[in-house]
Structure formats: structure tokens, C-alpha cells
Design an enzyme around this catalytic site. Structure first.
Site, PDB file in Angstrom:
ATOM      1  N   CYS A   1     -31.722  38.486  25.801  1.00 47.43           N
ATOM      2  CA  CYS A   1     -30.484  39.265  25.932  1.00 47.43           C
ATOM      3  C   CYS A   1     -29.253  38.355  26.006  1.00 47.43           C
ATOM      4  O   CYS A   1     -28.324  38.481  25.187  1.00 47.43           O
ATOM      5  CB  CYS A   1     -30.589  40.184  27.137  1.00 47.43           C
TER       6      CYS A   1
HETATM    7  N1  LIG Z   1     -35.378  43.766  30.670  1.00 47.40           N
HETATM    8  C1  LIG Z   1     -34.607  43.220  29.741  1.00 47.40           C
HETATM    9  O1  LIG Z   1     -33.375  43.445  29.675  1.00 47.40           O
HETATM   10  C2  LIG Z   1     -35.185  42.310  28.717  1.00 47.40           C
HETATM   11  C3  LIG Z   1     -36.506  41.928  28.764  1.00 47.40           C
HETATM   12  N2  LIG Z   1     -37.014  41.094  27.805  1.00 47.40           N
HETATM   13  C4  LIG Z   1     -38.393  40.639  27.868  1.00 47.40           C
HETATM   14  O2  LIG Z   1     -39.262  41.674  27.448  1.00 47.40           O
HETATM   15  C5  LIG Z   1     -40.486  41.578  28.153  1.00 47.40           C
HETATM   16  C6  LIG Z   1     -40.715  42.873  28.928  1.00 47.40           C
HETATM   17  O3  LIG Z   1     -39.638  43.035  29.835  1.00 47.40           O
HETATM   18  P1  LIG Z   1     -39.487  44.306  30.770  1.00 47.40           P
HETATM   19  O4  LIG Z   1     -39.739  45.539  29.971  1.00 47.40           O
HETATM   20  O5  LIG Z   1     -38.179  44.155  31.454  1.00 47.40           O
HETATM   21  O6  LIG Z   1     -40.697  44.030  31.775  1.00 47.40           O
HETATM   22  P2  LIG Z   1     -41.328  44.956  32.845  1.00 47.40           P
HETATM   23  O7  LIG Z   1     -41.713  44.093  33.972  1.00 47.40           O
HETATM   24  O8  LIG Z   1     -40.399  46.109  33.101  1.00 47.40           O
HETATM   25  O9  LIG Z   1     -42.669  45.502  32.112  1.00 47.40           O
HETATM   26  C7  LIG Z   1     -43.720  44.694  31.739  1.00 47.40           C
HETATM   27  C8  LIG Z   1     -44.822  45.501  31.021  1.00 47.40           C
HETATM   28  O10 LIG Z   1     -45.873  44.622  30.622  1.00 47.40           O
HETATM   29  C9  LIG Z   1     -47.150  45.094  31.109  1.00 47.40           C
HETATM   30  N3  LIG Z   1     -47.931  43.913  31.503  1.00 47.40           N
HETATM   31  C10 LIG Z   1     -47.686  43.079  32.547  1.00 47.40           C
HETATM   32  N4  LIG Z   1     -48.576  42.065  32.569  1.00 47.40           N
HETATM   33  C11 LIG Z   1     -49.392  42.259  31.502  1.00 47.40           C
HETATM   34  C12 LIG Z   1     -50.537  41.558  31.010  1.00 47.40           C
HETATM   35  N5  LIG Z   1     -50.983  40.431  31.572  1.00 47.40           N
HETATM   36  N6  LIG Z   1     -51.148  42.047  29.903  1.00 47.40           N
HETATM   37  C13 LIG Z   1     -50.711  43.169  29.305  1.00 47.40           C
HETATM   38  N7  LIG Z   1     -49.647  43.895  29.739  1.00 47.40           N
HETATM   39  C14 LIG Z   1     -48.987  43.444  30.835  1.00 47.40           C
HETATM   40  C15 LIG Z   1     -46.795  46.003  32.278  1.00 47.40           C
HETATM   41  O11 LIG Z   1     -47.745  47.048  32.412  1.00 47.40           O
HETATM   42  P3  LIG Z   1     -49.145  46.864  33.161  1.00 47.40           P
HETATM   43  O12 LIG Z   1     -48.938  45.805  34.211  1.00 47.40           O
HETATM   44  O13 LIG Z   1     -49.470  48.207  33.701  1.00 47.40           O
HETATM   45  O14 LIG Z   1     -50.107  46.444  32.083  1.00 47.40           O
HETATM   46  C16 LIG Z   1     -45.449  46.600  31.839  1.00 47.40           C
HETATM   47  O15 LIG Z   1     -45.659  47.737  31.026  1.00 47.40           O
HETATM   48  C17 LIG Z   1     -40.385  40.376  29.097  1.00 47.40           C
HETATM   49  O16 LIG Z   1     -40.919  39.247  28.490  1.00 47.40           O
HETATM   50  C18 LIG Z   1     -38.885  40.252  29.275  1.00 47.40           C
HETATM   51  O17 LIG Z   1     -38.546  38.968  29.660  1.00 47.40           O
HETATM   52  C19 LIG Z   1     -36.259  40.699  26.768  1.00 47.40           C
HETATM   53  C20 LIG Z   1     -34.934  41.038  26.670  1.00 47.40           C
HETATM   54  C21 LIG Z   1     -34.281  41.854  27.670  1.00 47.40           C
HETATM   55  C1  LIG Z   2     -30.887  39.907  35.317  1.00 43.57           C
HETATM   56  C2  LIG Z   2     -32.091  39.068  34.939  1.00 43.57           C
HETATM   57  O1  LIG Z   2     -32.928  38.750  35.770  1.00 43.57           O
HETATM   58  N1  LIG Z   2     -32.186  38.713  33.682  1.00 43.57           N
HETATM   59  C3  LIG Z   2     -33.274  37.918  33.173  1.00 43.57           C
HETATM   60  C4  LIG Z   2     -33.065  37.732  31.716  1.00 43.57           C
HETATM   61  C5  LIG Z   2     -33.388  38.954  30.958  1.00 43.57           C
HETATM   62  C6  LIG Z   2     -34.665  38.848  30.257  1.00 43.57           C
HETATM   63  O2  LIG Z   2     -35.539  39.633  30.439  1.00 43.57           O
HETATM   64  O3  LIG Z   2     -34.774  37.757  29.493  1.00 43.57           O
HETATM   65  P1  LIG Z   2     -35.683  37.591  28.228  1.00 43.57           P
HETATM   66  O4  LIG Z   2     -34.923  38.198  27.141  1.00 43.57           O
HETATM   67  O5  LIG Z   2     -35.854  36.140  28.029  1.00 43.57           O
HETATM   68  O6  LIG Z   2     -36.983  38.189  28.400  1.00 43.57           O
HETATM   69  C7  LIG Z   2     -33.342  36.523  33.771  1.00 43.57           C
HETATM   70  O7  LIG Z   2     -32.337  35.979  34.175  1.00 43.57           O
HETATM   71  O8  LIG Z   2     -34.438  35.942  33.690  1.00 43.57           O
END
Ligand SMILES: NC(=O)C1=CN([C@@H]2O[C@H](COP(=O)(O)OP(=O)(O)OC[C@H]3O[C@@H](n4cnc5c(N)ncnc54)[C@H](OP(=O)(O)O)[C@@H]3O)[C@@H](O)[C@H]2O)C=CC1
Ligand SMILES: CC(=O)N[C@@H](CCC(=O)OP(=O)(O)O)C(=O)O
Length: 347
Positions: free
Chosen positions: A150
Site C-alpha cells: 500500500c
Molecule cells: N491490509 C492492508 O491494507 C494490506 C494488506 N496487504 C497484505 O495482504 C495480505 C493479507 O492482509 P490482510 O487481509 O490485511 O490480513 P488479515 O490478517 O486480515 O487476513 C489474513 C488471512 O490469511 C489467512 N491465513 C493466515 N495464516 C494463514 C496460513 N498460514 N495459511 C493459509 N491462510 C492463512 C487468514 O485466515 P485463517 O487464519 O482462518 O486461515 C485470513 O483469512 C498480507 O500479506 C498483508 O500484508 C497488502 C496491502 C494492503
Molecule cells: C498500518 C499498518 O500496520 N500497515 C502495514 C502495512 C500495510 C500492509 O499490509 O503492507 P503490505 O502491503 O506489505 O502487506 C505495516 O506497516 O506493516
């Protein structure tokens, strides 16, 4: 119809992907995984999706089942795609990874920032960094796409036009970035509690954040050489949104604001999801809430050589799931805008 699988369907990015895919005319979600909610109907957990996915039930991740999909999205913590991607690629399934597993080309650098060994270094050479505004042609041919983070999306889109044209000192760049709390994911953490983050703001990871090497890698490619970047992320009391305030120093201070504005407008003229606002505007995060848009504006606040670029995105859309879907559209030769047509949510 493109058959879609999602690993990690209960997290914020997974459920945002489901919201966007619900309106996609050429994609059908066939598999959705969660280890903790296996057997639960998706609509029982997320009532906003009632009427769209009434037959879909969470299952544990199984590469045999996921391998029947045309494309699998990983919306999982770092390291999960490392362990499953190779098997899926071998079965002919394309992989679009929202985590950071394949974003950094140097496996040792990745291990240093993510605190674990890289689990699939052999796949790094073919992984394509999914920033369409830079890599559209490579995305079309990819099997494995690393969706940018992000902060990296907002920062790179804001600075790339200056660096590509050699207009600023590449060694003196500053990215002062604010994020909403959903950026930290859905998992329970004290720092994400309303009582902690709801009425407070703080910088974090000033010493070095894991997005620094990712942003620097992209900026180096744009600049054609080394860059020096100070990146300071902040947690702010909003749910969604990234606001990046970017500072750069012009090499030739006679370039005026109109010329810079023209440069940005030309650079992004054919980009459906970058909006260059009139020079001197102040883009707001709420103007991109729910939308797959990076909205930006250029400023020259005083005489001298400083440029300030303001760049905003929704961390869950252009910063994650929307950009992932944009990549899918490009990969499958579809109109890039399919499923991504909604504007931001005001107020
Ligand atoms: N939030 C954001 O703004 C952003 C996030 N990202 C990235 O996207 C990814 C997901 O983020 P986010 O949606 O916020 O994460 P969350 O923590 O909200 O969700 C993670 C998901 O992954 C599943 N999960 C966790 N561990 C495992 C595993 N070992 N094997 C399979 N499934 C697993 C969980 O379900 P369950 O444990 O039930 O299997 C859950 O559905 C991360 O890598 C994050 O850094 C990227 C850009 C922005
Ligand atoms: C507010 C907050 O905690 N933000 C996350 C970045 C967001 C994220 O999920 O980063 P990826 O796109 O690399 O997965 C952090 O600082 O690690």
C-alpha cells in the site's frame, strides 16, 4: 468465466477482493479458504455479500482443489505464498500474491526485512511486480504476480514521473506517509484497538520499515541508479486510506509548476486509475475510499527547488485488492476496468 480461488478469505484484503469480484462480469469465485472458519458459509460471516455468493463455504487450503482454478489470489500473511505457489504454477494456475513474498527481487534482502528465510527464491526471477503503470506489458505474460504494497503504491506513483525524467535529486527523497488502521489487517492487536488508535496518531518504524526496500527497488528502476529515501509511516485514526506527502528537490529550479503539471498529466494520460488533479489541489483519502484510484496533486510551496506531491489511495483497493484485480484483468486480456468502476465514497 475465469475460475478464481482465494487463499485467506476472512482477512480485510480477502473480503475486499470478494466485494469487488461480486461485480465482475467474467470471473467466478470457486474456492475460498480459511483454516479457522472451515465449513462456515461465506454469507453467514459477511452479510454484505449475501445474495452474491450464497453457495460458497470456507475450506482449508488444498492445492489439489485450488489447482483447478485459473487464478489463485493469496490474501495471506507473508510466507504462505512461498509454500504453495510453486505447486499451483505447476498445475497451470496463475498466482496473484497480495503479500510481500515476491515483491523484493533479492532473497537475502527479503529475509533481512521479513525476519525469516525466503521460502521460494527459485520463483523470484519470473515474478512480475504488479504495478500496471510501470509493468503492464510484463503483467500480460506473467504466471506469478507480486501485488505492490500500500505505501509503495502511493509513493512510487507519486515520485516516478520526476525520477524517470531525471528532474530531481534521487538521493534526497522523503515520503511522509499516513495509513488507516485496516492496513494492519484483521487480526487482533492491541495497537489496532479503538481505545489505542481511535483518537491518536503516531509514527512507527522510523528506523526502517519493511516497505523501504520495496519502494527503493521501484524508484531505482525509475531513476536508473541509486536513490536515497527517508520513509516514515504513521498510523492515523481512520479505517481506510493512505496519504503520502512526498518531497523532492528539483535539479533545475527554473522548471515551473505548469511544466511539472504537464509532465504528470502526460505520464498518466492513459492510466485509468491515476487521477492527476489540478496543480495545488489537496486530495483527500475519502475521495478514493472504496475506489481503485490513486489521486495526486503537485505543489511548489515556496521559491526554491522543493516539490511536494500529495498522493492518496485506499490501502485495501489500489493498495491491495483492487490493484490485484486490475492485474487479473490485464493478465487475462480483459478490459482493465472490469469490476473496478466505482468512484470514491463521499462523505
Ligand atoms: N491490509 C492492508 O491494507 C494490506 C494488506 N496487504 C497484505 O495482504 C495480505 C493479507 O492482509 P490482510 O487481509 O490485511 O490480513 P488479515 O490478517 O486480515 O487476513 C489474513 C488471512 O490469511 C489467512 N491465513 C493466515 N495464516 C494463514 C496460513 N498460514 N495459511 C493459509 N491462510 C492463512 C487468514 O485466515 P485463517 O487464519 O482462518 O486461515 C485470513 O483469512 C498480507 O500479506 C498483508 O500484508 C497488502 C496491502 C494492503
Ligand atoms: C498500518 C499498518 O500496520 N500497515 C502495514 C502495512 C500495510 C500492509 O499490509 O503492507 P503490505 O502491503 O506489505 O502487506 C505495516 O506497516 O506493516
Amino acid at each position: 468465466m475465469i475460475k478464481v480461488g482465494i487463499v485467506g478469505g476472512t482477512g480485510y484484503t480477502g473480503v475486499e477482493l470478494l466485494r469487488l469480484l461480486a461485480q465482475h462480469p467474467q470471473a467466478e469465485v470457486a474456492v475460498i479458504t480459511s483454516r479457522s472458519e472451515s465449513g462456515v458459509r461465506l454469507c453467514d460471516m459477511f452479510p454484505n455479500l449475501r445474495g452474491y455468493y450464497d453457495d460458497l463455504v470456507f475450506s482449508v487450503p488444498d492445492t489439489n482443489v485450488l489447482g483447478s482454478c485459473d487464478v489463485v489470489f493469496f490474501a495471506t500473511p507473508h510466507g504462505v505464498a512461498h509454500s504453495l505457489a510453486a505447486e499451483l504454477l505447476a498445475s497451470g494456475t496463475r498466482v496473484i500474491d497480495l503479500s510481500a513474498d515476491f515483491r523484493i527481487k533479492d532473497a537475502q534482502e527479503w529475509a533481512k526485512w521479513y525476519g525469516q528465510p525466503h521460502g521460494a527464491a527459485e520463483l523470484l526471477p519470473e515474478a512480475v511486480y504488479g504495478l500496471p503503470e510501470v509493468n503492464r506489458e510484463k503483467i500480460k505474460e506473467a504466471r506469478l504476480i507480486a501485488v505492490p504494497g500500500c505505501y509503495p503504491t502511493a509513493t512510487q506513483l507519486g515520485l516516478i514521473p520526476l525520477l524517470e525524467n531525471g528532474l530531481v535529486d534521487p538521493l534526497r527523497l522523503i515520503a511522509d506517509c499516513k495509513s488507516g488502521v485496516s492496513g494492519a489487517g484483521r487480526g487482533a492487536k492491541v495497537s489496532s484497538l479503538f481505545t489505542e488508535a481511535g483518537e491518536s496518531m503516531m509514527a512507527y518504524s522510523v528506523k526502517g520499515h519493511r516497505h523501504l526496500p520495496e519502494i527503493a527497488q521501484g524508484l531505482r528502476l525509475a531513476a536508473g541508479g541509486e536513490v536515497g529515501l527517508t520513509f516514515v509511516p504513521h498510523l492515523t485514526p481512520m479505517i481506510r486510506g493512505i496519504h503520502a506527502t512526498l518531497y523532492a528537490s528539483l535539479i533545475d529550479s527554473s522548471i515551473d509548476l505548469q511544466q511539472l503539471q504537464q509532465l504528470y498529466e502526460n505520464r498518466y494520460a492513459n492510466e485509468p486509475f491515476v487521477d492527476v488533479m489540478p496543480a495545488g489541489s489537496h486530495p483527500e483519502t475519502r475521495s478514493v475510499r472504496g475506489a481503485n484510484v490513486c489521486r495526486m496533486a503537485i505543489h511548489r510551496p515556496q521559491d526554491g527547488n522543493l516539490i511536494v506531491v500529495l498522493s492518496v489511495i485506499d490501502n485495501l483497493v489500489k493498495g491491495a485488492s483492487g490493484q490485484a484485480l486490475q492485474n487479473m484483468n490485464i493478465l487475462f486480456g480483459l478490459d482493465e476496468r472490469l469490476g473496478l468502476g466505482n468512484p470514491g465514497l463521499l462523505p
